[in-house]
Design an enzyme around this catalytic site. Sequence first.
Site, PDB file in Angstrom:
ATOM      1  N   SER A 103       6.222  27.026   7.365  1.00  0.00           N
ATOM      2  CA  SER A 103       6.540  28.370   7.868  1.00  0.00           C
ATOM      3  C   SER A 103       6.468  28.358   9.388  1.00  0.00           C
ATOM      4  O   SER A 103       5.432  28.006   9.944  1.00  0.00           O
ATOM      5  CB  SER A 103       5.514  29.390   7.376  1.00  0.00           C
ATOM      6  OG  SER A 103       5.519  29.480   5.987  1.00  0.00           O
ATOM      7  N   GLU A 124       3.789  30.829  13.679  1.00  0.00           N
ATOM      8  CA  GLU A 124       2.609  30.254  13.045  1.00  0.00           C
ATOM      9  C   GLU A 124       2.402  28.841  13.594  1.00  0.00           C
ATOM     10  O   GLU A 124       1.285  28.364  13.732  1.00  0.00           O
ATOM     11  CB  GLU A 124       2.811  30.192  11.527  1.00  0.00           C
ATOM     12  CG  GLU A 124       1.551  29.759  10.829  1.00  0.00           C
ATOM     13  CD  GLU A 124       1.799  29.211   9.443  1.00  0.00           C
ATOM     14  OE1 GLU A 124       1.867  29.993   8.516  1.00  0.00           O
ATOM     15  OE2 GLU A 124       1.892  27.999   9.298  1.00  0.00           O
ATOM     16  N   ARG A 162      -4.462  32.808   8.246  1.00  0.00           N
ATOM     17  CA  ARG A 162      -4.132  31.690   9.161  1.00  0.00           C
ATOM     18  C   ARG A 162      -4.967  31.759  10.438  1.00  0.00           C
ATOM     19  O   ARG A 162      -4.471  31.461  11.533  1.00  0.00           O
ATOM     20  CB  ARG A 162      -2.649  31.701   9.543  1.00  0.00           C
ATOM     21  CG  ARG A 162      -1.695  31.603   8.392  1.00  0.00           C
ATOM     22  CD  ARG A 162      -1.800  30.252   7.690  1.00  0.00           C
ATOM     23  NE  ARG A 162      -0.613  29.982   6.913  1.00  0.00           N
ATOM     24  CZ  ARG A 162      -0.431  30.328   5.635  1.00  0.00           C
ATOM     25  NH1 ARG A 162      -1.383  30.957   4.976  1.00  0.00           N
ATOM     26  NH2 ARG A 162       0.687  30.034   5.015  1.00  0.00           N
TER      27      ARG A 162
HETATM   28  N1  EPU Z   1      12.131  36.367   1.000  1.00  0.00           N
HETATM   29  C1  EPU Z   1      13.414  36.745   1.314  1.00  0.00           C
HETATM   30  N2  EPU Z   1      14.358  35.785   1.390  1.00  0.00           N
HETATM   31  C2  EPU Z   1      14.081  34.489   1.132  1.00  0.00           C
HETATM   32  C3  EPU Z   1      12.754  34.080   0.839  1.00  0.00           C
HETATM   33  C4  EPU Z   1      11.795  35.061   0.763  1.00  0.00           C
HETATM   34  O1  EPU Z   1      13.688  37.905   1.507  1.00  0.00           O
HETATM   35  O2  EPU Z   1      14.994  33.662   1.218  1.00  0.00           O
HETATM   36  C5  EPU Z   1      11.096  37.420   0.924  1.00  0.00           C
HETATM   37  C6  EPU Z   1      10.959  37.855  -0.513  1.00  0.00           C
HETATM   38  O3  EPU Z   1      10.764  39.222  -0.546  1.00  0.00           O
HETATM   39  C7  EPU Z   1       9.682  37.152  -0.943  1.00  0.00           C
HETATM   40  C8  EPU Z   1       8.896  37.195   0.349  1.00  0.00           C
HETATM   41  O4  EPU Z   1       9.872  36.954   1.374  1.00  0.00           O
HETATM   42  O5  EPU Z   1       9.067  37.845  -1.973  1.00  0.00           O
HETATM   43  C9  EPU Z   1       7.810  36.185   0.445  1.00  0.00           C
HETATM   44  O6  EPU Z   1       8.333  34.883   0.272  1.00  0.00           O
HETATM   45  P1  EPU Z   1       7.389  33.701  -0.266  1.00  0.00           P
HETATM   46  O7  EPU Z   1       6.755  34.142  -1.509  1.00  0.00           O
HETATM   47  O8  EPU Z   1       8.183  32.460  -0.279  1.00  0.00           O
HETATM   48  O9  EPU Z   1       6.201  33.610   0.762  1.00  0.00           O
HETATM   49  P2  EPU Z   1       6.098  33.792   2.339  1.00  0.00           P
HETATM   50  O10 EPU Z   1       5.262  34.960   2.622  1.00  0.00           O
HETATM   51  O11 EPU Z   1       7.458  33.750   2.941  1.00  0.00           O
HETATM   52  C10 EPU Z   1       3.887  32.425   2.562  1.00  0.00           C
HETATM   53  C11 EPU Z   1       3.348  31.305   3.406  1.00  0.00           C
HETATM   54  C12 EPU Z   1       3.832  29.956   2.886  1.00  0.00           C
HETATM   55  C13 EPU Z   1       3.401  29.815   1.437  1.00  0.00           C
HETATM   56  C14 EPU Z   1       3.997  30.995   0.633  1.00  0.00           C
HETATM   57  C15 EPU Z   1       3.537  30.997  -0.795  1.00  0.00           C
HETATM   58  C16 EPU Z   1       3.114  32.309   5.594  1.00  0.00           C
HETATM   59  C17 EPU Z   1       3.622  32.343   7.000  1.00  0.00           C
HETATM   60  N3  EPU Z   1       3.767  31.489   4.782  1.00  0.00           N
HETATM   61  O12 EPU Z   1       5.297  32.447   2.755  1.00  0.00           O
HETATM   62  O13 EPU Z   1       3.169  28.957   3.632  1.00  0.00           O
HETATM   63  O14 EPU Z   1       3.848  28.589   0.881  1.00  0.00           O
HETATM   64  O15 EPU Z   1       3.540  32.242   1.215  1.00  0.00           O
HETATM   65  O16 EPU Z   1       2.242  31.469  -0.903  1.00  0.00           O
HETATM   66  O17 EPU Z   1       2.163  32.999   5.275  1.00  0.00           O
HETATM   67  C18 EPU Z   1       3.287  27.460   5.475  1.00  0.00           C
HETATM   68  O18 EPU Z   1       2.348  28.068   5.950  1.00  0.00           O
HETATM   69  O19 EPU Z   1       3.811  26.465   6.059  1.00  0.00           O
HETATM   70  C19 EPU Z   1       3.860  27.918   4.210  1.00  0.00           C
HETATM   71  C20 EPU Z   1       4.936  27.375   3.680  1.00  0.00           C
END
Ligand code: EPU
Length: 338
Positions: free
Chosen positions: A236, A334, A164
């Site tokens: 996010s 972010e 990002r």
């Molecule tokens: N998790 C929890 N509880 C939840 C949801 C997630 O504990 O309710 C934990 C789980 O361990 C999960 C981990 O968080 O494995 C990661 O969750 P997720 O795969 O949904 O991805 P993220 O790291 O939370 C990032 C991006 C998203 C993107 C997703 C998918 C950032 C800040 N966000 O989220 O981007 O869609 O990966 O690749 O890096 C955005 O930037 O607006 C956005 C939505």
Amino acid sequence: MITTRQNFDLTAMTTFAIPAKCGCFIEYDIPEDIPFILSTLRHDVDFVHIGGGSNLLFTHDFPGVVAHSAIKGIEIVEEDPAGVKVKVGAGEKMDDFIRWACDRELWGVENLSGIPGEVGASAVQNVGAYGSEAADAIVEVNAYDREKGEFVTIPCEECRYGYRDSIFKRPELRGCYIIHSVVYRLTATPSPKIDYPALRERFQEPPQSPTQVRDAVIAVRDSKLPDPADTPSAGSFFKNPVIDDATLRHIIEVEGNESFPHYAVDGGWKIPAAWLIDRCGWKGRREGNVGVWHLQPLVIVNPERKATASEVIALEQRIKDSVMNRYGVTLTPEVEHI
Ligand code: EPU
């Protein structure tokens, strides 16, 4: 054509739908308008350029000038048997470009399907999801350089892309470049990236077309993220933090085990902000007119379109404080605060 509106309501210009006004809103649709618009700005007036507003929070009314590019166009500028280079106008919706690519069986951006926002911003923010980021496919960025007073082409390597992050976000270069188009490289040879677990489990056999990956990505997004049409948010709200060894040890001590998600990266350990926020009990919680999305606690929502910027900031602070108090981790937003 340049259109100018005074005392303009920006609520509909951001996906968060948080009310804010600006002194003047300017929209334009050809690159040559950029130097002209800049030449009309008074030095004592603040200026900010926005994209699709999907990652923005105006914390107050903004007395200055807000500009938005309506530069359109998706044009193949180079073609060989391996693929194409496509020049995309900064004001195109990122997902319209992705659909265009998938419809032509061109690979490279399908994992970014469904990301709100515009192409110009994709190159600033290096948007990413499901194992891909914009920088993987960006060849170069075409911009107007305010310091040099000329149009420039910045090769991907010089954009210093990171998570990002890019030179366009560096404080010293803020506002220096106004992006008018981005050149993306797309390949004709199938190159599916489906390592992300939620994506992989949707395929028994390797996908044959980028549209299959696109459909799967959209299905995964729909299962976790609010639909921008019904539930305003800025995606996010926080970045996934990188922590040092001592902080990781502290979290292991608090949790009593190390079976929580974390993985080694340059400079320490990356840990999902969603997990930290979830463990602090925020998932699905409401505070007045703002809330934490019940399926993905990284997303702050404005469910009835009644929230104010101060309510969002108060919730942001409470989440940050609770994650700091429990785990000693600093969350950084972010979402860009203006
Ligand atoms: N998790 C929890 N509880 C939840 C949801 C997630 O504990 O309710 C934990 C789980 O361990 C999960 C981990 O968080 O494995 C990661 O969750 P997720 O795969 O949904 O991805 P993220 O790291 O939370 C990032 C991006 C998203 C993107 C997703 C998918 C950032 C800040 N966000 O989220 O981007 O869609 O990966 O690749 O890096 C955005 O930037 O607006 C956005 C939505």
